[in-house]
Write a protein that holds these residues in place. Structure first.
Motif, mmCIF file in Angstrom:
data_model
loop_
_atom_site.group_PDB
_atom_site.id
_atom_site.type_symbol
_atom_site.label_atom_id
_atom_site.label_comp_id
_atom_site.label_asym_id
_atom_site.label_seq_id
_atom_site.Cartn_x
_atom_site.Cartn_y
_atom_site.Cartn_z
ATOM 1 N N THR A 652 0.842 -1.204 0.000
ATOM 2 C CA THR A 652 0.000 0.000 0.000
ATOM 3 C C THR A 652 0.870 1.244 0.000
ATOM 4 O OG1 THR A 652 -0.110 0.247 2.406
ATOM 5 C CG2 THR A 652 -1.728 -1.237 1.363
ATOM 6 N N HIS A 654 0.310 3.906 1.678
ATOM 7 C CA HIS A 654 0.451 4.323 3.082
ATOM 8 C C HIS A 654 1.667 3.661 3.728
ATOM 9 C CE1 HIS A 654 -0.162 3.535 7.391
ATOM 10 N NE2 HIS A 654 -0.804 4.710 7.451
ATOM 11 N N GLU A 708 -8.131 16.351 -0.964
ATOM 12 C CA GLU A 708 -8.423 16.109 0.449
ATOM 13 C C GLU A 708 -7.137 15.827 1.229
ATOM 14 O OE1 GLU A 708 -10.616 12.748 3.234
ATOM 15 O OE2 GLU A 708 -11.372 13.062 1.180
ATOM 16 N N THR A 709 -6.221 15.090 0.609
ATOM 17 C CA THR A 709 -4.947 14.769 1.260
ATOM 18 C C THR A 709 -4.095 16.032 1.425
ATOM 19 O OG1 THR A 709 -5.004 12.594 0.239
ATOM 20 C CG2 THR A 709 -2.895 13.303 1.159
ATOM 21 N N THR A 712 -5.037 18.245 4.493
ATOM 22 C CA THR A 712 -4.858 17.791 5.885
ATOM 23 C C THR A 712 -3.892 18.709 6.625
ATOM 24 O OG1 THR A 712 -3.095 16.274 5.209
ATOM 25 C CG2 THR A 712 -5.336 15.377 5.325
ATOM 26 N N ASP A 717 -3.950 12.858 10.203
ATOM 27 C CA ASP A 717 -4.979 12.989 9.162
ATOM 28 C C ASP A 717 -4.400 12.699 7.784
ATOM 29 O OD1 ASP A 717 -6.767 13.675 11.114
ATOM 30 O OD2 ASP A 717 -6.665 15.845 10.734
ATOM 31 N N ALA A 720 -4.166 8.961 7.341
ATOM 32 C CA ALA A 720 -5.531 8.419 7.200
ATOM 33 C C ALA A 720 -6.054 8.671 5.788
ATOM 34 C CB ALA A 720 -6.446 9.059 8.241
ATOM 35 N N SER A 721 -5.716 9.831 5.248
ATOM 36 C CA SER A 721 -6.169 10.163 3.891
ATOM 37 C C SER A 721 -5.481 9.277 2.853
ATOM 38 C CB SER A 721 -5.887 11.639 3.600
ATOM 39 O OG SER A 721 -6.329 11.991 2.304
ATOM 40 N N THR A 723 -4.628 6.191 3.262
ATOM 41 C CA THR A 723 -5.338 4.904 3.311
ATOM 42 C C THR A 723 -6.679 5.004 2.574
ATOM 43 O OG1 THR A 723 -4.303 4.356 5.426
ATOM 44 C CG2 THR A 723 -6.319 3.157 4.851
ATOM 45 N N LYS A 724 -7.366 6.084 2.803
ATOM 46 C CA LYS A 724 -8.683 6.292 2.183
ATOM 47 C C LYS A 724 -8.596 6.310 0.662
ATOM 48 C CE LYS A 724 -12.506 9.626 2.081
ATOM 49 N NZ LYS A 724 -13.015 10.915 2.628
ATOM 50 N N HIS A 725 -7.498 6.874 0.129
ATOM 51 C CA HIS A 725 -7.381 7.040 -1.319
ATOM 52 C C HIS A 725 -6.416 6.033 -1.948
ATOM 53 C CE1 HIS A 725 -9.754 10.751 -1.540
ATOM 54 N NE2 HIS A 725 -9.182 11.102 -0.385
ATOM 55 N N GLU A 726 -6.290 4.854 -1.334
ATOM 56 C CA GLU A 726 -5.371 3.851 -1.859
ATOM 57 C C GLU A 726 -5.678 3.497 -3.311
ATOM 58 O OE1 GLU A 726 -2.300 1.169 -2.224
ATOM 59 O OE2 GLU A 726 -2.665 2.685 -0.673
#
Length: 815
Positions: A652, A654, A708-709, A712, A717, A720-721, A723-726
């Motif tokens: 990933t 991240h 969004e990333t 932050t 944050d 976390a972003s 991971t959200k946008h992997e």
């Protein structure tokens, strides 16, 4: 016969006096001796201070008098056996009672005349010489006591009397011809008028007493015993590397003593010079050391410069005006006025145009001198033919001294060049026709730095000392200090650089040690240091005012980057891996460069681009040689190269970014790297160093991060972003992989424009095989057209970044 003089520190207490008697005992085995002693250390100052208090009816004088009595009585009790103390204590008490009577007279009359002051000052030597002579009798040495007032006859000036040499010599010769004792103890500093009234020979007069006696009796040698091992190449309390001068001429010794070398009192040399009696300066506390021998013609190979000396608390008085040109008598009137005021002139210099005369005098006499001179030239001042006397205070005179200086060209050039390199401003210069000294008037606050810089230039093994002040001792900073420790001996032996860390700071604490911080224990010292303050760190560095000072910024702080100009203006070099200053407004970037040149303080930032790679240094050399850069292509982010070299559909995004941060490839805030801002700053710096005017906002930044990333505000944050946008990042990888390309974050500069962004790199491109966290830069220039100049290597990581900072420090050392 030899004459030995022991100074105040040599006889400061019972322990020291025992050392002195051991020296005398050994010396008396081969020669008859005349021993001249000073007052016990600091006693004369206490006697004078007590007199001043008594004269203004301050009862505290009684406490000081009691302290003086206690001190002398304690020496008697420590050195004289109880069974033999009675007579010594009785005589000592009689002297102290007489002294008390004098003080009471001052107290009642509120008066302190020069005559009374001289009498009071004499008690220090009278007490010390009597007590020491009694100790020697107790130890069964063949000795006797003689009051110097019965031998040395002076005028009635009382406090700084002139010696009647003919009568004094007759007295000394008559006494010593009849004397049968092996050792004679005499008090220094004191003398008497023909009528028997007590006078003194001025401060340091014990040296003079010894020289007068040595001359009168044609002594074989005059020995001055003090607390240092001779006359030094510079004041050892200020210049730690100073060494004793083994052999020096009378003239050189007089020059050094005149210009502040306090080991020997200036008039001492004159009585023995004509008879060519050698003077030996020795250390009471290390009698085995060679010391300094002063003779007419020193033996062996002699250095051109023998020593560097200085005088503090100097004021410079300037008389100037167009009305002086071609008009005789101005100098005469100036000097006559100062003579009438009994003001001593230390230095004189005059412009060849006759437009001005500068004189150096003691600070304490400056206001009195100005009033007298303004009155003398009041008529000319009123007609505006001359200006009112200009007074500059808080100055010092620094002087190179050496009898052979006249035979060596370029010494003054080396002197002034070294002072200039260290931003030491010279207010006036004087050089005698004999060329035995070159003197410069400088600010007092620069004296320590000037002395050390000149000593390094003229006396040391061409080893240059660099003094470092490091802020930011985290991952990179710790590695930097470790590298310094590891290479310290190599740098000293091979590059002739002595690098010391004087100050360190992190965000919490700071610690300073002017002697150099022990790099084995710096963490413990820093942990116990003072509270960190950017302003205090700067002020402390300024206060130390050390030569070759270097401020090293190993942070990513905006606030730290704002103070570079302050350091540079104070001739403190700046080395930084912080890109903020050089990527700030173009005017600020240029201003730092201008300040650096103006104040001769290097501003180096090699690690701003490529960590330890010599990218900026190479580019500077290309530009300096007359080449011109047209295009730059580069992978400048070691962290992004590491990330995209390790990212695939098997892991990933991240996790790869997390790994990059753990291994020290990213900034503390990884978004700075991944957003492209860090790369934009780097290409901006390269464009500016290539001679182009560009601002950060002019650079096109094609970020691959989702909006969004980018929005932050903290690392939590941000991750976390990621991971959200992997899926977004996997799609970026897939598009490149489908084309058989690799992802590289590329910076480009061409036709005056710059951009940064993620690119698909095919297998035949130079960037394709760029592994790990490596960087690569291609410079296309007038000379490198078809094949660009290429620089490639590790471009991130604490170790290589630290080595880049290290390299900049070495560059400054070679300036």
């Amino acid at each position: 016969m030899n004459v030995l003089k022991f100074g105040g520190t040599s006889v400061a207490n019972a322990q020291n006096i025992s050392l002195v008697i051991d020296i005398i005992t050994k010396a008396s085995q081969n020669k008859k001796l005349a021993i001249v002693v000073s007052a016990f250390g600091n006693t004369t100052n206490m006697l004078l201070k007590t007199a001043e208090l008594a004269a203004v009816k301050d009862e505290y004088y009684r406490s000081l008098l009691q302290e003086i009595e206690n001190r002398h009585m304690q020496v008697v009790k420590d050195l004289i056996p109880v069974t033999e103390q009675s007579a010594v204590i009785s005589h000592t008490k009689r002297l102290l009672n007489y002294l008390e009577t004098l003080y009471e007279g001052c107290f009642l009359l509120r008066e302190l005349t020069p005559k009374t002051l001289a009498t009071i000052a004499s008690f220090g030597e009278l007490l010390s010489s009597y007590i020491i002579s009694e100790v020697m009798k107790v130890r069964q040495l063949d000795s006797n006591y003689k009051d110097s007032r019965e031998l040395i006859i002076t005028t009635e000036s009382f406090e700084n009397a002139q010696v009647e040499m003919k009568l004094t010599q007759e007295n000394c010769q008559a006494f010593f011809e009849k004397n049968e004792k092996q050792i004679i103890i005499l008090p220094g500093f004191i003398a008497a008028t023909p009528n028997g009234e007590t006078t003194t020979l001025g401060r340091g007069g014990s040296d003079y007493t010894a020289a007068i006696i040595a001359s009168a009796v044609d002594a074989d040698e005059l020995q001055i015993w003090t607390d240092v091992s001779g006359m030094y190449t510079a004041n050892p309390r200020i210049v730690k590397q100073a060494t004793p001068i083994p052999h020096i001429s009378y003239q050189e010794a007089m020059e050094l003593s005149h210009f502040g070398a306090k080991v020997i009192y200036p008039p001492t040399i004159q009585p023995v010079l004509h008879k060519e009696i050698p003077i030996l300066v020795k250390n009471t506390f290390s009698p085995e050391q060679e010391g300094t021998r002063i003779t007419k013609n020193p033996q062996g190979k002699q250095q051109a410069v023998k020593g560097i000396s200085y005088i503090e608390n100097i004021s410079l008085l300037t008389l100037e005006g167009s009305g002086m040109i071609g008009i005789p008598g101005f100098s005469k009137r100036l000097f006559e006025t100062l003579l009438a005021e009994k003001i001593n002139i230390i230095l004189i210099t005059q412009a060849s145009s006759e437009h001005s005369i500068c004189i150096g005098i003691n600070d304490k006499e400056a206001s009195r001198a100005k009033m007298a001179l303004d009155e003398t030239f009041a008529y000319e001042i009123a007609l505006k033919k001359v200006d009112p006397i200009l007074v500059e205070q808080q100055l010092a005179i620094i002087a190179l001294v050496g009898e052979n200086m006249k035979n060596h060209q370029g010494l003054s050039g080396k002197m002034f060049s070294m002072l200039g390199k260290n931003n030491v401003n010279i207010r006036a210069i004087a050089q005698g026709a004999s060329e035995k000294n070159i003197s410069a008037v400088i600010n007092s606050e620069d004296a320590k730095k000037a002395l050390n810089a000149l000593h390094e230039e003229f006396f040391e093994e061409k080893i240059k000392q660099l003094n470092l002040f490091v802020t930011g001792v985290g991952n990179v900073g710790e590695r930097f200090l470790a590298q310094l420790k590891q290479q310290h001996e190599y740098l000293r032996e091979q590059l002739k650089l002595n690098i010391r860390v004087i100050g360190i700071s992190n965000s919490r604490t700071m610690f300073f040690d002017e002697e150099g911080i022990d790099l084995d224990s710096w963490k413990d010292k820093l942990a116990k240091g003072d509270k960190a303050s950017l302003d205090e760190f700067y002020e402390t560095i300024k206060t130390h005012n050390l030569r070759n000072s270097i401020f090293i910024d190993i942070t990513a702080s905006h606030d730290v980057s704002k103070v570079y100009g302050d350091y540079l203006r104070n001739n403190i070099s700046v080395v930084t891996c912080n890109k903020i200053a050089c990527a700030s407004e173009y005017e600020n970037y240029q201003n730092l460069k201008r300040i650096s040149q103006k104040y001769n303080a290097p501003f180096l930032f090699e690690t701003n681009v490529g960590a330890g790679l010599p990218i900026i240094d190479t580019l500077k050399n290309v530009i300096a040689s007359g080449d011109r850069v047209h295009k730059i292509q580069a992978v400048l982010s070691g962290s992004l190269n590491f990330v995209f070299n390790n990212f695939s559909n098997q892991n990933t995004f991240h996790d790869v970014v997390t790994q990059a941060q753990k291994e020290g490839y990213t900034e503390p805030d990884p978004k700075i790297d991944l957003s492209g801002v860090d790369v934009a700053r780097k290409i901006l710096i390269l464009a500016r160093e290539s001679g182009y005017i560009l601002e950060l906002e002019d650079i096109e930044n094609n970020s691959f991060l989702p909006q969004e990333t980018l929005a932050t505000e903290n690392n939590e944050d941000f991750y976390a972003s990621l991971t959200k946008h992997e899926a977004h990042f996997q799609q970026i990888f897939k598009e490149a992989n489908d084309k058989d390309c690799r992802l590289k974050y590329v910076a480009t500069f061409e036709d005056g424009k710059a951009k940064v962004g993620l690119q698909h790199i095919p297998s035949d491109h130079p960037f394709y095989n760029l592994e790990g966290s490596d960087n690569i830069v291609l410079f296309f220039t007038d000379r490198y057209v078809a094949q660009p100049l290429q620089i490639k290597g590790a471009g991130a990581g604490a170790e290589v970044t630290a080595s880049g900072i290290f390299a900049d420090v070495i560059r400054i050392g070679k300036f």
